[in-house]
Design a protein around this motif. Structure first.
Motif, PDB file in Angstrom:
ATOM      1  N   PRO A  39       0.982  -1.323   0.025  1.00 45.33           N
ATOM      2  CA  PRO A  39      -0.048   0.024  -0.203  1.00 45.33           C
ATOM      3  C   PRO A  39       0.748   1.380   0.026  1.00 45.33           C
ATOM      4  O   PRO A  39       1.837   1.266   0.708  1.00 45.33           O
ATOM      5  N   ALA A  40       0.530   2.241  -0.820  1.00 49.34           N
ATOM      6  CA  ALA A  40       1.123   3.437  -0.973  1.00 49.34           C
ATOM      7  C   ALA A  40       1.223   4.252   0.255  1.00 49.34           C
ATOM      8  O   ALA A  40       0.119   4.092   1.202  1.00 49.34           O
ATOM      9  N   ASP A  41       2.281   5.042   0.446  1.00 42.50           N
ATOM     10  CA  ASP A  41       2.214   6.095   1.725  1.00 42.50           C
ATOM     11  C   ASP A  41       2.192   5.376   2.989  1.00 42.50           C
ATOM     12  O   ASP A  41       1.415   5.879   3.985  1.00 42.50           O
ATOM     13  N   THR A  42       2.733   4.208   2.942  1.00 39.92           N
ATOM     14  CA  THR A  42       2.771   3.390   4.411  1.00 39.92           C
ATOM     15  C   THR A  42       4.060   3.227   4.566  1.00 39.92           C
ATOM     16  O   THR A  42       4.946   3.481   3.823  1.00 39.92           O
ATOM     17  N   GLU A  43       4.412   2.819   6.034  1.00 40.38           N
ATOM     18  CA  GLU A  43       5.709   2.727   6.361  1.00 40.38           C
ATOM     19  C   GLU A  43       6.563   1.464   5.556  1.00 40.38           C
ATOM     20  O   GLU A  43       7.763   1.268   5.177  1.00 40.38           O
ATOM     21  N   ASP A  44       5.770   0.492   5.504  1.00 45.36           N
ATOM     22  CA  ASP A  44       6.145  -0.708   4.671  1.00 45.36           C
ATOM     23  C   ASP A  44       6.517  -0.224   3.199  1.00 45.36           C
ATOM     24  O   ASP A  44       7.741  -0.869   2.888  1.00 45.36           O
ATOM     25  N   ALA A  45       5.806   0.562   2.518  1.00 46.86           N
ATOM     26  CA  ALA A  45       6.311   0.948   1.379  1.00 46.86           C
ATOM     27  C   ALA A  45       7.518   1.883   1.370  1.00 46.86           C
ATOM     28  O   ALA A  45       8.205   1.671   0.202  1.00 46.86           O
ATOM     29  N   TYR A  46       7.628   2.616   2.261  1.00 47.90           N
ATOM     30  CA  TYR A  46       8.768   3.370   2.314  1.00 47.90           C
ATOM     31  C   TYR A  46      10.216   2.516   2.707  1.00 47.90           C
ATOM     32  O   TYR A  46      10.987   2.782   1.858  1.00 47.90           O
ATOM     33  N   ILE A  47       9.968   1.578   3.441  1.00 51.01           N
ATOM     34  CA  ILE A  47      10.960   0.630   3.826  1.00 51.01           C
ATOM     35  C   ILE A  47      11.311  -0.091   2.373  1.00 51.01           C
ATOM     36  O   ILE A  47      12.392  -0.367   2.038  1.00 51.01           O
ATOM     37  N   ASP A  48      10.244  -0.653   1.814  1.00 51.91           N
ATOM     38  CA  ASP A  48      10.637  -1.173   0.494  1.00 51.91           C
ATOM     39  C   ASP A  48      11.472  -0.557  -0.487  1.00 51.91           C
ATOM     40  O   ASP A  48      12.241  -1.087  -1.009  1.00 51.91           O
ATOM     41  N   SER A  49      10.938   0.760  -0.599  1.00 50.20           N
ATOM     42  CA  SER A  49      11.679   1.480  -1.777  1.00 50.20           C
ATOM     43  C   SER A  49      13.070   2.023  -1.319  1.00 50.20           C
ATOM     44  O   SER A  49      13.955   1.816  -2.074  1.00 50.20           O
ATOM     45  N   GLN A  50      13.348   1.914   0.059  1.00 52.52           N
ATOM     46  CA  GLN A  50      14.683   2.156   0.577  1.00 52.52           C
ATOM     47  C   GLN A  50      15.701   1.109   0.161  1.00 52.52           C
ATOM     48  O   GLN A  50      16.810   1.028  -0.131  1.00 52.52           O
ATOM     49  N   VAL A  51      15.032  -0.291   0.536  1.00 50.58           N
ATOM     50  CA  VAL A  51      15.679  -1.424   0.551  1.00 50.58           C
ATOM     51  C   VAL A  51      15.966  -1.875  -1.164  1.00 50.58           C
ATOM     52  O   VAL A  51      17.053  -1.897  -1.342  1.00 50.58           O
ATOM     53  N   LYS A  52      15.022  -1.293  -1.916  1.00 51.77           N
ATOM     54  CA  LYS A  52      15.367  -1.461  -3.529  1.00 51.77           C
ATOM     55  C   LYS A  52      16.446  -0.512  -4.045  1.00 51.77           C
ATOM     56  O   LYS A  52      17.244  -0.821  -4.862  1.00 51.77           O
ATOM     57  N   ALA A  53      16.325   0.752  -3.527  1.00 53.44           N
ATOM     58  CA  ALA A  53      17.375   1.702  -3.760  1.00 53.44           C
ATOM     59  C   ALA A  53      18.635   1.311  -3.547  1.00 53.44           C
ATOM     60  O   ALA A  53      19.760   1.229  -4.146  1.00 53.44           O
ATOM     61  N   LEU A  54      18.825   0.842  -2.271  1.00 56.55           N
ATOM     62  CA  LEU A  54      19.838   0.173  -1.792  1.00 56.55           C
ATOM     63  C   LEU A  54      20.651  -0.822  -2.582  1.00 56.55           C
ATOM     64  O   LEU A  54      21.790  -0.864  -2.715  1.00 56.55           O
ATOM     65  N   TRP A  55      19.677  -1.788  -3.065  1.00 50.26           N
ATOM     66  CA  TRP A  55      20.123  -3.109  -3.923  1.00 50.26           C
ATOM     67  C   TRP A  55      20.548  -2.515  -5.366  1.00 50.26           C
ATOM     68  O   TRP A  55      21.561  -2.825  -5.774  1.00 50.26           O
ATOM     69  N   ALA A  56      20.028  -1.402  -5.822  1.00 42.09           N
ATOM     70  CA  ALA A  56      20.125  -0.781  -7.172  1.00 42.09           C
ATOM     71  C   ALA A  56      21.611  -0.246  -7.180  1.00 42.09           C
ATOM     72  O   ALA A  56      22.606  -0.536  -7.964  1.00 42.09           O
ATOM     73  N   ASP A  57      21.872   0.286  -6.119  1.00 41.53           N
ATOM     74  CA  ASP A  57      23.120   1.092  -6.018  1.00 41.53           C
ATOM     75  C   ASP A  57      24.446  -0.233  -5.819  1.00 41.53           C
ATOM     76  O   ASP A  57      25.298  -0.093  -6.445  1.00 41.53           O
ATOM     77  N   THR A  58      24.009  -1.001  -4.811  1.00 40.64           N
ATOM     78  CA  THR A  58      24.780  -2.039  -4.399  1.00 40.64           C
ATOM     79  C   THR A  58      25.131  -3.134  -5.672  1.00 40.64           C
ATOM     80  O   THR A  58      26.408  -3.530  -5.684  1.00 40.64           O
ATOM     81  N   LEU A  59      24.191  -3.439  -6.435  1.00 39.93           N
ATOM     82  CA  LEU A  59      24.470  -4.272  -7.641  1.00 39.93           C
ATOM     83  C   LEU A  59      25.359  -3.729  -8.595  1.00 39.93           C
ATOM     84  O   LEU A  59      26.396  -4.468  -9.005  1.00 39.93           O
ATOM     85  N   GLN A  60      25.385  -2.354  -8.953  1.00 40.15           N
ATOM     86  CA  GLN A  60      26.436  -1.694  -9.828  1.00 40.15           C
ATOM     87  C   GLN A  60      27.783  -1.789  -9.163  1.00 40.15           C
ATOM     88  O   GLN A  60      28.652  -2.123  -9.781  1.00 40.15           O
ATOM     89  N   GLN A  61      27.942  -1.552  -7.816  1.00 41.25           N
ATOM     90  CA  GLN A  61      29.226  -1.693  -7.131  1.00 41.25           C
ATOM     91  C   GLN A  61      29.639  -3.043  -7.187  1.00 41.25           C
ATOM     92  O   GLN A  61      31.049  -3.131  -7.238  1.00 41.25           O
ATOM     93  N   LEU A  62      28.782  -4.107  -6.922  1.00 38.07           N
ATOM     94  CA  LEU A  62      29.576  -5.319  -7.067  1.00 38.07           C
ATOM     95  C   LEU A  62      30.012  -5.800  -8.523  1.00 38.07           C
ATOM     96  O   LEU A  62      31.024  -6.639  -8.507  1.00 38.07           O
ATOM     97  N   LEU A  63      29.369  -5.406  -9.569  1.00 37.30           N
ATOM     98  CA  LEU A  63      29.882  -5.549 -10.763  1.00 37.30           C
ATOM     99  C   LEU A  63      30.947  -4.753 -11.133  1.00 37.30           C
ATOM    100  O   LEU A  63      31.854  -5.226 -12.021  1.00 37.30           O
ATOM    101  N   LEU A  64      31.096  -3.689 -10.357  1.00 41.35           N
ATOM    102  CA  LEU A  64      32.347  -2.645 -10.707  1.00 41.35           C
ATOM    103  C   LEU A  64      33.633  -2.951  -9.855  1.00 41.35           C
ATOM    104  O   LEU A  64      34.484  -2.125 -10.070  1.00 41.35           O
TER     105      LEU A  64
END
Length: 530
Positions: free
Chosen positions: A461-486
């Protein structure tokens, strides 16, 4: 050029004859042949994909739809970042009449929760009960909210029962190799890390350039704010990494075999085989390079390169891409490639700023009806296809254009799901022809590995703490994945990975996984999956 002009003249002539009797409003069985009831209205339809560029009104299909529904369409697409454009539209408080966006986008729930879109069932009750005859019961059930309403209708919705009952429902996910290069290096087995690595290096060694431009050994989808589907979800699916274990969601991103493959890609990058293009190119740039045959291999959604495949085929049939078995786990288990799911691909919503909600619901009902689906898929009988012994046969000149020049085909005819926004792939199977195309092998290769995994599609559900945490975790992975490959070494890779694991725990990952699994359990119950 002469062929195109002749086709346009022929099409216009046939269309004038055909449309002379379209507006009669005849009914055929339970199907409404026309829902026009007054002047034509133009609806603004926002498609949340910058790559979508098919117009309305120039081709046979769109003109026929307008004739049958009294609705003309003005498409609006973002120029640049889709999310920024969509957020700006929502913040403006003035929405287009129709909105199509990915089912997983957080703006779906935002539009519902802010009361910015109509409940489709309520519009159907007021204006057009025909919706209940033509809509898919499972899709309606899946998208019905807790308040009993459905606010968006999906395209490409597939149920577990559909997959079980049809042996020709496949996946979009493929491992592609350029045919001539792959065969020239001996058609090697690329299912193991050693085989994959050796094949990539041999391809680059034997074919350093393609038509004077550097060969790109490995291709992938673009990097975005949640990762890169080629380097995370697709590889995980090819490796048959499980979605759950022991009654809880499995952490696929840290699966040991998956990480070993990521380390292999890291090594390939260190040695110069993972081109910079992979990290920076957007879809338009990738499409240009695919059309040039610049990639040796790709973990890619074949439907996203279908047009470019046809360009390659028209130039040299041996330069096309073919699907072969890709990365496998050490046991050699079959790939698990997801079919479409009950969620489908996109949802289309009617905004409360819609200038004519009655026409909008009638328009949607027409497109999801059998008549509308047949029109969007096959086109107009007598113009794009003929019925032979009760089966549709695409006209030879139309088929030739479809397989060699998709852009011109869309401009003249506009069938073959050019207007995919409400397509029903399962319904369209009944009209599937025996024609082969440059993408036939890619599609059919997936049949053996296609499985339903839609129970794991979770949107919070939008505008919930769970949605916020989920977006933060995904953003962290997006950054991490590039770092792992590089990463410059395996030791640096390990350090980055451990930092990722500890940071996501701090963000609330463990609790989020537990809540996500609760949604999975409910989805299984709703879909009848044990």
């Amino acid at each position: 050029m002469k062929l195109k002009k002749d086709l346009i003249k022929k099409t216009i002539g046939l269309t004038l004859v055909f449309t002379s009797f379209l507006g009669c409003g005849l009914e055929t069985g339970s199907e409404k042949a026309s829902v026009t009831n007054g002047d034509t209205v133009t609806l603004d339809w926002y498609i949340n994909y910058s790559w979508f560029n098919t117009g309305w009104g120039s081709n046979v299909v769109s003109r026929t739809i307008t004739e049958n529904t009294g609705v003309n369409i003005n498409f609006i697409t973002p120029q640049g970042n889709e999310e920024e454009k969509l957020n700006a539209i929502i913040e403006s408080g003035s929405l287009p009449d129709l909105i199509t966006l990915g089912w997983w986008e957080p703006q779906v729930n935002e539009l519902i929760q802010k009361d910015m879109v109509y409940a489709i069932n309520e519009l159907a009750d007021e204006y057009d009960p025909y919706f209940y005859q033509v809509s898919d019961e499972q899709a309606v059930s899946w998208y019905t909210q807790n308040d009993g309403n459905i606010y968006g209708y999906p395209c490409s919705s597939v149920t577990p029962q559909d997959v079980e009952n049809n042996d020709n429902i496949g996946s979009n996910q493929t491992f592609l190799v350029r045919k001539d290069i792959y065969e020239a290096i001996g058609s090697p087995d690329m299912t193991t890390m050693e085989g994959f690595e050796n094949a990539v290096k041999k391809a680059k060694e034997m074919f350093p350039q393609v038509d004077g431009k550097p060969l790109i050994p490995i291709g992938a989808h673009l990097f975005d704010d949640s990762g890169n589907v080629s380097f995370d979800q697709y590889i995980q699916n090819f490796l048959a990494v499980p979605y759950e274990k022991d009654g809880q969601l499995y952490d696929r991103n840290t699966d040991p075999e998956y990480l070993q493959w990521l380390k292999m890609f890291r090594r390939l990058n260190e040695e110069g085989y993972l081109a910079t293009d992979v990290f920076i190119d957007q879809r338009s740039q990738m499409e240009e390079k695919i059309a040039e045959g610049r990639y040796f291999c790709m973990l890619y959604q074949y439907t996203d390169m279908a047009d470019q495949q046809k360009i390659l085929y028209s130039k040299n049939p041996n330069s096309i891409y073919i699907a072969v078995d890709g990365p496998k786990n050490k046991n050699g288990d079959d790939h698990i490639l997801p079919t479409n799911t009950a969620s489908g691909w996109t949802v289309t919503m009617i905004s409360k700023d819609c200038k004519d909600p009655e026409k909008a619901i009638q328009f949607i009902d027409y497109l999801i009806s059998e008549e509308g689906q047949k029109l969007v898929y096959l086109g107009v009988e007598g113009i794009t296809y003929d019925m032979v012994d009760g089966k549709p046969v695409i006209k030879s000149d139309v088929l030739k254009l479809l397989n060699t020049d998709r852009k011109s085909y869309d401009q003249i005819y506009g069938a073959d799901d050019a207007y995919w926004m409400l397509q029903d792939n399962v319904m369209q199977l009944k009209w599937k022809t025996n024609n082969t195309s440059p993408t036939t092998q890619l599609e059919e290769w997936t049949y053996q590995y296609a499985q339903y995994t839609g129970q794991y599609d979770v949107i919070l559900p939008a505008d919930t703490e769970d949605a916020y945490i989920d977006s933060q975790v995904k953003a962290l992975w997006a950054d991490t994945l590039q770092q792992l490959l590089l990463a410059e070494s395996d030791e640096e890779f390990d350090r980055i990975l451990e930092e990722y694991k500890s940071t996501r725990v701090e963000l609330g990952y463990d609790g989020l996984q537990e809540k996500r699994y609760q949604y999975v359990v409910k989805a299984k119950e709703k879909l009848g999956i044990n």
